[in-house]
Enzyme design. Structure first.
Site, PDB file in Angstrom:
ATOM      1  CB  VAL A  99      37.621 -35.567 -17.269  1.00 31.88           C
ATOM      2  CG1 VAL A  99      36.032 -37.385 -16.526  1.00 31.88           C
ATOM      3  CG2 VAL A  99      36.993 -35.041 -16.768  1.00 31.88           C
ATOM      4  N   GLY A 105      31.265 -37.432 -19.004  1.00 29.74           N
ATOM      5  CA  GLY A 105      29.761 -37.394 -19.094  1.00 29.74           C
ATOM      6  C   GLY A 105      29.003 -37.569 -18.288  1.00 29.74           C
ATOM      7  N   GLY A 107      30.232 -36.296 -14.463  1.00 34.36           N
ATOM      8  CA  GLY A 107      29.826 -35.494 -13.567  1.00 34.36           C
ATOM      9  C   GLY A 107      31.621 -35.044 -13.043  1.00 34.36           C
ATOM     10  CG  ASP A 135      45.143 -19.469 -21.215  1.00 32.91           C
ATOM     11  OD1 ASP A 135      44.488 -18.472 -21.411  1.00 32.91           O
ATOM     12  OD2 ASP A 135      46.601 -19.440 -20.738  1.00 32.91           O
ATOM     13  CE1 TYR A 145      37.508 -25.282 -16.641  1.00 37.54           C
ATOM     14  CE2 TYR A 145      38.394 -24.989 -19.540  1.00 37.54           C
ATOM     15  CZ  TYR A 145      38.405 -25.433 -18.110  1.00 37.54           C
ATOM     16  OH  TYR A 145      38.865 -26.060 -18.097  1.00 37.54           O
TER      17      TYR A 145
HETATM   18  C1  LIG Z   1      35.640 -30.775 -21.196  1.00 37.94           C
HETATM   19  C2  LIG Z   1      35.135 -32.577 -20.063  1.00 37.94           C
HETATM   20  C3  LIG Z   1      36.555 -31.799 -18.578  1.00 37.94           C
HETATM   21  C4  LIG Z   1      33.887 -32.494 -19.664  1.00 37.94           C
HETATM   22  O1  LIG Z   1      34.370 -33.283 -18.467  1.00 37.94           O
HETATM   23  P1  LIG Z   1      32.650 -34.208 -17.734  1.00 37.94           P
HETATM   24  O2  LIG Z   1      33.313 -35.422 -17.117  1.00 37.94           O
HETATM   25  O3  LIG Z   1      32.857 -35.385 -20.005  1.00 37.94           O
HETATM   26  O4  LIG Z   1      32.106 -33.201 -17.816  1.00 37.94           O
HETATM   27  P2  LIG Z   1      30.387 -33.384 -17.106  1.00 37.94           P
HETATM   28  O5  LIG Z   1      29.963 -34.653 -17.011  1.00 37.94           O
HETATM   29  O6  LIG Z   1      30.738 -32.899 -15.581  1.00 37.94           O
HETATM   30  O7  LIG Z   1      29.653 -32.145 -17.805  1.00 37.94           O
HETATM   31  C5  LIG Z   1      29.055 -31.367 -16.833  1.00 37.94           C
HETATM   32  C6  LIG Z   1      28.059 -30.495 -17.010  1.00 37.94           C
HETATM   33  O8  LIG Z   1      29.340 -29.709 -18.217  1.00 37.94           O
HETATM   34  C7  LIG Z   1      28.589 -30.110 -19.975  1.00 37.94           C
HETATM   35  N1  LIG Z   1      29.415 -29.616 -20.363  1.00 37.94           N
HETATM   36  C8  LIG Z   1      30.453 -30.910 -20.692  1.00 37.94           C
HETATM   37  N2  LIG Z   1      31.573 -30.984 -21.368  1.00 37.94           N
HETATM   38  C9  LIG Z   1      31.248 -29.470 -22.121  1.00 37.94           C
HETATM   39  C10 LIG Z   1      31.299 -28.542 -23.623  1.00 37.94           C
HETATM   40  N3  LIG Z   1      32.270 -29.113 -24.337  1.00 37.94           N
HETATM   41  N4  LIG Z   1      30.598 -27.674 -23.723  1.00 37.94           N
HETATM   42  C11 LIG Z   1      29.594 -27.115 -23.360  1.00 37.94           C
HETATM   43  N5  LIG Z   1      29.234 -27.807 -21.481  1.00 37.94           N
HETATM   44  C12 LIG Z   1      29.955 -29.195 -21.696  1.00 37.94           C
HETATM   45  C13 LIG Z   1      28.108 -30.622 -19.571  1.00 37.94           C
HETATM   46  O9  LIG Z   1      26.903 -31.295 -20.729  1.00 37.94           O
HETATM   47  C14 LIG Z   1      26.887 -31.382 -18.300  1.00 37.94           C
HETATM   48  O10 LIG Z   1      26.207 -29.745 -18.064  1.00 37.94           O
HETATM   49  P3  LIG Z   1      24.860 -30.550 -17.036  1.00 37.94           P
HETATM   50  O11 LIG Z   1      25.252 -30.734 -15.718  1.00 37.94           O
HETATM   51  O12 LIG Z   1      23.944 -29.268 -17.334  1.00 37.94           O
HETATM   52  O13 LIG Z   1      23.751 -31.559 -17.907  1.00 37.94           O
HETATM   53  C15 LIG Z   1      35.883 -33.261 -20.699  1.00 37.94           C
HETATM   54  O14 LIG Z   1      35.432 -33.829 -21.487  1.00 37.94           O
HETATM   55  C16 LIG Z   1      37.581 -33.064 -21.438  1.00 37.94           C
HETATM   56  O15 LIG Z   1      38.910 -33.359 -20.114  1.00 37.94           O
HETATM   57  N6  LIG Z   1      37.719 -33.218 -22.402  1.00 37.94           N
HETATM   58  C17 LIG Z   1      39.291 -33.135 -22.842  1.00 37.94           C
HETATM   59  C18 LIG Z   1      39.762 -32.446 -22.283  1.00 37.94           C
HETATM   60  C19 LIG Z   1      39.515 -30.783 -22.563  1.00 37.94           C
HETATM   61  O16 LIG Z   1      39.418 -29.854 -23.124  1.00 37.94           O
HETATM   62  N7  LIG Z   1      39.582 -30.350 -21.108  1.00 37.94           N
HETATM   63  C20 LIG Z   1      39.499 -29.393 -20.821  1.00 37.94           C
HETATM   64  C21 LIG Z   1      40.465 -27.631 -21.535  1.00 37.94           C
HETATM   65  S1  LIG Z   1      42.213 -27.447 -20.740  1.00 37.94           S
END
Ligand SMILES: CC(C)(COP(=O)(O)OP(=O)(O)OC[C@H]1O[C@@H](n2cnc3c(N)ncnc32)[C@H](O)[C@@H]1OP(=O)(O)O)[C@@H](O)C(=O)NCCC(=O)NCCS
Length: 172
Positions: A99, A105, A107, A135, A145
């Site tokens: 994202v 943050g 959704g 992965d 996840y």
């Molecule tokens: C990880 C990632 C996809 C999260 O996206 P985001 O849009 O910020 O997350 P959201 O706002 O949809 O969060 C949804 C829920 O997940 C939770 N959440 C988000 N990141 C989290 C994490 N690292 N660990 C635990 N929970 C997490 C949020 O608290 C939220 O919970 P809630 O609905 O109960 O309040 C984003 O930070 C990202 O792209 N990171 C870098 C790439 C990455 O690590 N990708 C994943 C692996 S390939």
């Protein structure tokens, strides 16, 4: 302005999508989207899907799906004993999900994950897959996840799965 998060705003990655400004905070994933994702799609090794907003080509988030297989003995024993002894089982690989930081943050990650699970479930009705696997790139991704009930594999660290039966219940 509020983000439009609906399945109609998730598209197959096209040349016209603006990937240059995408920044999820992870250089490997940024580079993948910029330099590799279209080639993977052309070679049919991964199907990349991107989230955009009406009237803008900018990618706000993306994920990829591919067909894959797993050795049955990597699954936890409670799940393994309910499955046939085929040695290997078909799964769908959620290869990457990221994202853009500008919309972190809000959704979007959850929306894209649910969209990927729905698409995987639909595809599995035609070509079977008994789970979605991921992965995770690092511990933070792993915890994302796990937050959505993915469970770890026995032997491979940072590889997690969600049974397709559980995914089906989400959309029932
Ligand atoms: C990880 C990632 C996809 C999260 O996206 P985001 O849009 O910020 O997350 P959201 O706002 O949809 O969060 C949804 C829920 O997940 C939770 N959440 C988000 N990141 C989290 C994490 N690292 N660990 C635990 N929970 C997490 C949020 O608290 C939220 O919970 P809630 O609905 O109960 O309040 C984003 O930070 C990202 O792209 N990171 C870098 C790439 C990455 O690590 N990708 C994943 C692996 S390939």
């Amino acid at each position: 302005m509020a983000l439009a998060l609906a399945a109609e705003h998730v598209h197959t990655l096209e040349k016209a999508h603006d990937r240059k400004s995408f920044d999820c905070g992870n250089d490997d994933l940024n580079r993948y989207l910029r330099e590799q994702a279209r080639q993977d799609a052309e070679r049919r090794v991964a199907a990349p899907f991107v989230l955009t907003q009406p009237g803008s080509p900018a990618v706000l988030g993306f994920y990829t799906l591919s067909a894959s297989i797993i050795p049955v003995d990597e699954l936890p024993p409670d799940l393994m004993k309910r499955l046939p002894r085929y040695g290997q089982l078909p799964v769908t690989l959620l290869g990457r999900l990221a994202v853009d930081r500008s919309v972190g943050g809000q959704g979007v990650g959850e929306f894209l994950l649910v969209d990927a699970l729905r698409r995987s479930l639909e595809a599995a009705q035609q070509i079977a897959a008994m789970a979605v696997i991921v992965d995770a790139k690092d511990k933070r991704a792993e915890s994302f996840y796990r937050h959505f009930d993915f469970r770890p594999f026995q032997q491979t660290p940072l590889r997690l799965f969600l049974p397709m039966g559980q995914i089906a219940k989400l959309f029932a």
